[in-house]
Design a protein around this motif. Structure first.
Motif, PDB file in Angstrom:
ATOM      1  N   TYR A 101      28.321 -12.237  31.770  1.00 24.92           N
ATOM      2  CA  TYR A 101      26.939 -11.997  32.183  1.00 24.92           C
ATOM      3  C   TYR A 101      26.929 -10.955  33.299  1.00 24.92           C
ATOM      4  CZ  TYR A 101      22.392 -12.703  34.369  1.00 24.92           C
ATOM      5  OH  TYR A 101      21.141 -12.494  34.890  1.00 24.92           O
ATOM      6  N   ALA A 102      26.001 -10.008  33.230  1.00 28.89           N
ATOM      7  CA  ALA A 102      25.810  -9.060  34.335  1.00 28.89           C
ATOM      8  C   ALA A 102      24.321  -8.837  34.525  1.00 28.89           C
ATOM      9  CB  ALA A 102      26.496  -7.734  34.029  1.00 28.89           C
ATOM     10  N   GLY A 103      23.843  -9.033  35.735  1.00 28.18           N
ATOM     11  CA  GLY A 103      22.417  -8.848  35.970  1.00 28.18           C
ATOM     12  C   GLY A 103      22.142  -8.377  37.388  1.00 28.18           C
ATOM     13  N   ILE A 104      20.968  -7.783  37.569  1.00 33.20           N
ATOM     14  CA  ILE A 104      20.501  -7.418  38.913  1.00 33.20           C
ATOM     15  C   ILE A 104      19.087  -7.965  39.045  1.00 33.20           C
ATOM     16  CG2 ILE A 104      20.073  -5.544  40.548  1.00 33.20           C
ATOM     17  CD1 ILE A 104      21.648  -3.678  38.704  1.00 33.20           C
ATOM     18  N   ILE A 105      18.824  -8.651  40.147  1.00 36.86           N
ATOM     19  CA  ILE A 105      17.454  -9.059  40.434  1.00 36.86           C
ATOM     20  C   ILE A 105      17.066  -8.513  41.808  1.00 36.86           C
ATOM     21  CG2 ILE A 105      17.296 -11.174  39.050  1.00 36.86           C
ATOM     22  CD1 ILE A 105      17.828 -12.571  41.879  1.00 36.86           C
ATOM     23  N   LEU A 106      15.773  -8.376  42.007  1.00 39.19           N
ATOM     24  CA  LEU A 106      15.312  -7.971  43.322  1.00 39.19           C
ATOM     25  C   LEU A 106      15.139  -9.238  44.148  1.00 39.19           C
ATOM     26  CD1 LEU A 106      14.422  -5.524  44.975  1.00 39.19           C
ATOM     27  CD2 LEU A 106      12.086  -6.079  44.338  1.00 39.19           C
ATOM     28  N   ASP A 107      15.896  -9.346  45.228  1.00 39.41           N
ATOM     29  CA  ASP A 107      15.824 -10.538  46.058  1.00 39.41           C
ATOM     30  C   ASP A 107      14.841 -10.304  47.198  1.00 39.41           C
ATOM     31  OD1 ASP A 107      16.427 -13.017  47.194  1.00 39.41           O
ATOM     32  OD2 ASP A 107      17.904 -12.088  48.523  1.00 39.41           O
ATOM     33  N   ARG A 108      13.759 -11.087  47.194  1.00 34.83           N
ATOM     34  CA  ARG A 108      12.715 -10.870  48.181  1.00 34.83           C
ATOM     35  C   ARG A 108      13.165 -11.269  49.578  1.00 34.83           C
ATOM     36  NH1 ARG A 108       7.401 -10.281  45.873  1.00 34.83           N
ATOM     37  NH2 ARG A 108       7.768  -9.841  43.692  1.00 34.83           N
ATOM     38  N   ALA A 109      14.073 -12.244  49.666  1.00 30.47           N
ATOM     39  CA  ALA A 109      14.510 -12.716  50.980  1.00 30.47           C
ATOM     40  C   ALA A 109      15.290 -11.623  51.712  1.00 30.47           C
ATOM     41  CB  ALA A 109      15.353 -13.975  50.815  1.00 30.47           C
ATOM     42  N   PRO A 119      31.867 -14.442  34.446  1.00 30.82           N
ATOM     43  CA  PRO A 119      32.647 -14.385  33.206  1.00 30.82           C
ATOM     44  C   PRO A 119      32.167 -15.424  32.189  1.00 30.82           C
ATOM     45  CG  PRO A 119      33.921 -15.402  34.973  1.00 30.82           C
ATOM     46  CD  PRO A 119      32.636 -14.956  35.582  1.00 30.82           C
ATOM     47  N   ALA A 120      31.353 -16.390  32.654  1.00 28.88           N
ATOM     48  CA  ALA A 120      30.822 -17.408  31.741  1.00 28.88           C
ATOM     49  C   ALA A 120      29.456 -16.960  31.236  1.00 28.88           C
ATOM     50  CB  ALA A 120      30.731 -18.752  32.453  1.00 28.88           C
ATOM     51  N   GLY A 121      29.431 -15.916  30.417  1.00 27.40           N
ATOM     52  CA  GLY A 121      28.161 -15.394  29.907  1.00 27.40           C
ATOM     53  C   GLY A 121      27.809 -16.021  28.583  1.00 27.40           C
ATOM     54  N   GLY A 122      26.851 -15.386  27.903  1.00 23.73           N
ATOM     55  CA  GLY A 122      26.401 -15.913  26.625  1.00 23.73           C
ATOM     56  C   GLY A 122      24.991 -16.381  26.761  1.00 23.73           C
ATOM     57  N   SER A 183      14.087   2.807  36.682  1.00 21.12           N
ATOM     58  CA  SER A 183      12.992   2.278  35.867  1.00 21.12           C
ATOM     59  C   SER A 183      12.032   1.410  36.671  1.00 21.12           C
ATOM     60  CB  SER A 183      13.556   1.471  34.693  1.00 21.12           C
ATOM     61  OG  SER A 183      14.593   2.179  34.066  1.00 21.12           O
ATOM     62  N   GLY A 184      12.290   1.201  37.949  1.00 23.27           N
ATOM     63  CA  GLY A 184      11.405   0.350  38.752  1.00 23.27           C
ATOM     64  C   GLY A 184      11.506  -1.112  38.368  1.00 23.27           C
ATOM     65  N   CYS A 185      12.722  -1.573  38.124  1.00 17.13           N
ATOM     66  CA  CYS A 185      12.920  -2.947  37.642  1.00 17.13           C
ATOM     67  C   CYS A 185      12.796  -3.983  38.755  1.00 17.13           C
ATOM     68  CB  CYS A 185      14.321  -3.099  37.047  1.00 17.13           C
ATOM     69  SG  CYS A 185      14.548  -2.251  35.495  1.00 17.13           S
ATOM     70  N   SER A 186      12.367  -5.185  38.376  1.00 16.07           N
ATOM     71  CA  SER A 186      12.559  -6.334  39.248  1.00 16.07           C
ATOM     72  C   SER A 186      13.725  -7.155  38.696  1.00 16.07           C
ATOM     73  CB  SER A 186      11.291  -7.174  39.338  1.00 16.07           C
ATOM     74  OG  SER A 186      10.767  -7.407  38.064  1.00 16.07           O
ATOM     75  N   LEU A 187      14.084  -6.891  37.445  1.00 16.34           N
ATOM     76  CA  LEU A 187      15.224  -7.550  36.816  1.00 16.34           C
ATOM     77  C   LEU A 187      15.816  -6.652  35.743  1.00 16.34           C
ATOM     78  CD1 LEU A 187      16.080 -10.925  35.703  1.00 16.34           C
ATOM     79  CD2 LEU A 187      15.275  -9.587  33.802  1.00 16.34           C
ATOM     80  N   ALA A 188      17.138  -6.602  35.689  1.00 15.27           N
ATOM     81  CA  ALA A 188      17.816  -5.921  34.580  1.00 15.27           C
ATOM     82  C   ALA A 188      19.054  -6.728  34.272  1.00 15.27           C
ATOM     83  CB  ALA A 188      18.196  -4.490  34.965  1.00 15.27           C
ATOM     84  N   GLU A 189      19.214  -7.115  33.013  1.00 14.29           N
ATOM     85  CA  GLU A 189      20.390  -7.934  32.731  1.00 14.29           C
ATOM     86  C   GLU A 189      20.995  -7.638  31.371  1.00 14.29           C
ATOM     87  OE1 GLU A 189      19.286 -12.169  33.157  1.00 14.29           O
ATOM     88  OE2 GLU A 189      18.874 -12.267  31.040  1.00 14.29           O
ATOM     89  N   ILE A 190      22.324  -7.822  31.312  1.00 13.91           N
ATOM     90  CA  ILE A 190      23.083  -7.695  30.074  1.00 13.91           C
ATOM     91  C   ILE A 190      23.728  -9.053  29.834  1.00 13.91           C
ATOM     92  CG2 ILE A 190      25.003  -6.560  28.897  1.00 13.91           C
ATOM     93  CD1 ILE A 190      24.602  -4.143  30.748  1.00 13.91           C
ATOM     94  N   ASN A 191      23.299  -9.739  28.813  1.00 12.33           N
ATOM     95  CA  ASN A 191      23.836 -11.068  28.528  1.00 12.33           C
ATOM     96  C   ASN A 191      23.748 -11.362  27.035  1.00 12.33           C
ATOM     97  OD1 ASN A 191      24.876 -13.627  28.965  1.00 12.33           O
ATOM     98  ND2 ASN A 191      22.861 -14.555  29.179  1.00 12.33           N
ATOM     99  N   PRO A 192      24.826 -11.245  26.303  1.00 13.81           N
ATOM    100  CA  PRO A 192      26.179 -11.107  26.811  1.00 13.81           C
ATOM    101  C   PRO A 192      26.665  -9.660  26.938  1.00 13.81           C
ATOM    102  CG  PRO A 192      26.264 -11.532  24.461  1.00 13.81           C
ATOM    103  CD  PRO A 192      24.808 -11.501  24.852  1.00 13.81           C
ATOM    104  N   ALA A 203      27.702  -3.856  25.695  1.00 15.01           N
ATOM    105  CA  ALA A 203      26.479  -4.629  25.975  1.00 15.01           C
ATOM    106  C   ALA A 203      25.849  -5.041  24.653  1.00 15.01           C
ATOM    107  CB  ALA A 203      25.495  -3.789  26.783  1.00 15.01           C
ATOM    108  N   LEU A 204      25.732  -6.354  24.402  1.00 11.34           N
ATOM    109  CA  LEU A 204      25.152  -6.822  23.137  1.00 11.34           C
ATOM    110  C   LEU A 204      23.686  -7.179  23.270  1.00 11.34           C
ATOM    111  CD1 LEU A 204      27.331  -9.038  20.838  1.00 11.34           C
ATOM    112  CD2 LEU A 204      27.076  -6.570  20.998  1.00 11.34           C
ATOM    113  N   ASP A 205      23.230  -7.417  24.494  1.00 10.42           N
ATOM    114  CA  ASP A 205      21.819  -7.761  24.702  1.00 10.42           C
ATOM    115  C   ASP A 205      21.403  -7.073  25.999  1.00 10.42           C
ATOM    116  OD1 ASP A 205      19.311  -8.883  24.577  1.00 10.42           O
ATOM    117  OD2 ASP A 205      19.934 -10.893  25.204  1.00 10.42           O
TER     118      ASP A 205
END
Ligand code: GDP
Ligand code: MN
Length: 381
Positions: A101-109, A119-122, A183-192, A203-205
């Motif tokens: 799993y690989a992702g980026i989120i915008l953390d407001r804190a 490594p435990a993606g899916g 892209s001005g994301c608040s979330l971007a993720e590749i899973n799996p 990247a499959l998803d």
């Protein structure tokens, strides 16, 4: 705003992320033709703005073009989390050796983009976070410097012991970060994020959520909006210039100002109810906005009571009262309405309402309690 997997993949592919070839189909015929062009085993994937498509039966392997047609016929029109599948992505199938799993989120804190990799993606990263949090690495990024090469390698090595794979993954992290920022994301993720049988990291998803406030300066991203894939009431509200989010409860809320709308939802919950929506009619509320708001709220069959909560500042409460009267004349209400208003022109508003057979109060607590009781079928408190 959410975009589809295939759109997010297009963005990532342009930045160099290894992604299997694929095309969009809206009919089984098209799916078959695409599978024939790809010329290998394919995966047929529902394009809806919802996670867990795999579990819901919206992701299917097909060995032959004929099978791709059948899988597309089964998936097109299917409902996933209340959304109808209008399109499928037909993409070359990969042989999976491992899923990460690989992702980026915008953390407001911390006010930073935060990488999360595991490594435990899916399928279920929330499950991993809850049961084995040590399998997730969280890394906040200082946007003045961006993702530094050593940080990218650290992320890569958290996923893979092998140097070549860690390097490949670190390159993908850089590309994912670029996509997130551009892209001005608040979330971007590749899973799996997978390693295939040949040892390639792919990247499959892909999933991206865009911050609505970023859309005005990114017309090319705004153009990716697919209204057919969105909650119809939210599309309707956006076109009427209302800030509206559909929720699961049965108390329909119509409020002016986002802060008061939040406070109203809190109070509904406090008194044991569940809001059916968040709706902010905005600062200056001409009667037309109220008419649109009531139309949208009442089109949701789960709404059992409507709560108006208006604090008149710039908003004139008599405008709101006129809106309520006009709207209910056009479409008589089938559910009870509770009105609380106070502030600018309150006396005039109260007069308009009582002349038209409505009762209203200026006490927020009392109004919320009453709306919750009406929605849950109990007596008004
Ligand atoms: P999601 O369930 O909505 O997140 O959809 P995904 O695209 O992540 O697909 C769900 C699962 O389907 C993945 O975790 C994989 O296990 C499986 N899957 C997706 N694409 C392929 C593929 O090309 N080959 C194989 N063998 N499995 C796949
Ligand atoms: Mn996925």
């Amino acid at each position: 705003m959410n975009i589809h997997e295939y759109q997010a993949k297009d963005i990532l592919r342009k930045l160099g992320v290894p992604i299997p070839a694929g095309e969009i189909a809206t009919t089984p015929d098209e799916a078959e033709a695409i599978a024939r062009r790809i010329g290998s085993e394919v995966v047929v994937k529902a394009q809806v703005h919802a996670g867990g498509r795999g579990k819901a039966g919206g992701v299917k392997l097909a060995k032959t073009p004929q099978e791709a047609r059948e899988k597309a016929a089964a998936i097109l029109g299917m409902q996933i989390k209340g959304l109808t599948v209008m399109k499928v992505l037909v993409t070359a199938a990969s042989e999976i050796a491992s899923e990460a799993y690989a992702g980026i989120i915008l953390d407001r804190a911390t006010k930073k983009p935060v990488f999360m990799v595991s490594p435990a993606g899916g399928i279920d990263i929330e499950e991993v976070a809850a049961t084995t949090p040590e399998k997730i690495l969280k890394l906040p990024i200082d946007t003045r410097f961006g993702l530094m090469p050593f940080q990218a390698m650290r992320l890569g090595f958290f996923l893979y012991d092998d140097l070549a794979k860690a390097r490949a993954a670190s390159k993908i992290m850089q590309q994912l970060y670029t996509a997130f920022m551009q892209s001005g994301c608040s979330l971007a993720e590749i899973n799996p994020l997978i390693v295939d049988k040949a040892g390639q990291v792919i990247a499959l998803d892909a999933k991206m959520g865009i911050d609505d406030n970023e859309l005005d300066r990114r017309p090319e991203i705004a153009a990716l909006r697919d209204e057919t894939a969105e909650e119809p009431s939210e599309v309707d509200a956006r076109n009427a210039n209302l800030t509206f989010i559909k929720l699961e409860g049965n108390v329909g809320c119509c409020v002016n100002g986002a802060g008061l709308a939040m406070a109203t939802m809190d109070l509904v919950k406090y008194y044991g109810g569940e809001p059916a929506n968040f709706l902010d009619i905005g600062g200056s509320s001409n009667p037309e906005k109220v008419v649109n708001a009531l139309r949208i709220i009442t089109s949701d069959p789960s709404v059992k009571a409507i709560l108006f909560n208006i604090f008149g500042g710039i908003t004139r409460t008599d405008d709101v009262a006129n809106g309520i009267v006009t709207a209910t004349k056009m479409n008589p209400l089938k559910v009870p309405i509770v009105i609380r208003l106070t502030g600018t022109n309150e006396e005039i508003a109260m007069k308009i309402l009582s002349e038209n057979g409505f009762s209203a109060s200026s006490d927020m607590d009392e109004a919320v309690k009453k709306a919750v009781a009406l929605a849950t079928g109990g007596q008004a408190a």
